[in-house]
Design an enzyme around this catalytic site. Sequence first.
Site, PDB file in Angstrom:
ATOM      1  N   ASP A 107     -48.077  50.852  20.695  1.00  0.00           N
ATOM      2  CA  ASP A 107     -49.494  50.564  20.450  1.00  0.00           C
ATOM      3  C   ASP A 107     -50.311  51.244  21.543  1.00  0.00           C
ATOM      4  OD1 ASP A 107     -52.020  49.531  19.958  1.00  0.00           O
ATOM      5  OD2 ASP A 107     -51.318  47.476  19.659  1.00  0.00           O
ATOM      6  N   ARG A 113     -53.672  51.628  21.459  1.00  0.00           N
ATOM      7  CA  ARG A 113     -55.090  51.260  21.405  1.00  0.00           C
ATOM      8  C   ARG A 113     -55.600  50.803  22.770  1.00  0.00           C
ATOM      9  NH1 ARG A 113     -54.899  47.133  16.500  1.00  0.00           N
ATOM     10  NH2 ARG A 113     -52.950  46.635  17.579  1.00  0.00           N
TER      11      ARG A 113
END
Length: 197
Positions: A126, A128
């Site tokens: 991930d 983000r």
Amino acid sequence: MTVKYIESCKLPTPFGIFDMHGFEDGESDKEHVVLTMGDFDGEEPVLARVHSECLTGDGLFSLRCDCGAQLQAALHKIAQQGRGAIFYLRQEGRGIGLLNKIRAYHLQDAGADTVEANEALGFGADLRRYDMLKPMMAHFGIQSLRIMTNNPRKIEALREIGIDVTERLPHETGRNPHNAKYLETKKGKLGHMLDSE
């Protein structure tokens, strides 16, 4: 951090009329939007969802994830309350971009889970980031949130930038036979707080 407010307009939706606010992120060269309803004056925490762009789920009705269902549920809850915000961040595919997401889906078609597919392509599970939220929230004078999320990392990231998360509202919706493995991976490998089996 160079996030700049650009302009606002009305956005009528099936759930109600929202105000849409555009922001330009100079660091990533991305454009983010915030949908708001109601007044944010006062001390009361704002009902909010921080939602990362998912073209396949949000716009193309994919059943491979729960993103589109989560976005619609958040719009509905905010409209019911008459006050809230959706921070729509342009970081497709947990930050790897649309074309790499399609490559990851191809690997998932062959049996990989979402984390394995991202890692096979040379990415983290991930990628983000949420630091761009600080100037965006400051623009609206938002100090505290009641957040609709199942992702503990998101809550931690908000607290790290000085946003008071007063309550986490479980946000489970959109489970179907096509995304069962995806949701298992979210829970087992990414620590998402999911109760449904």
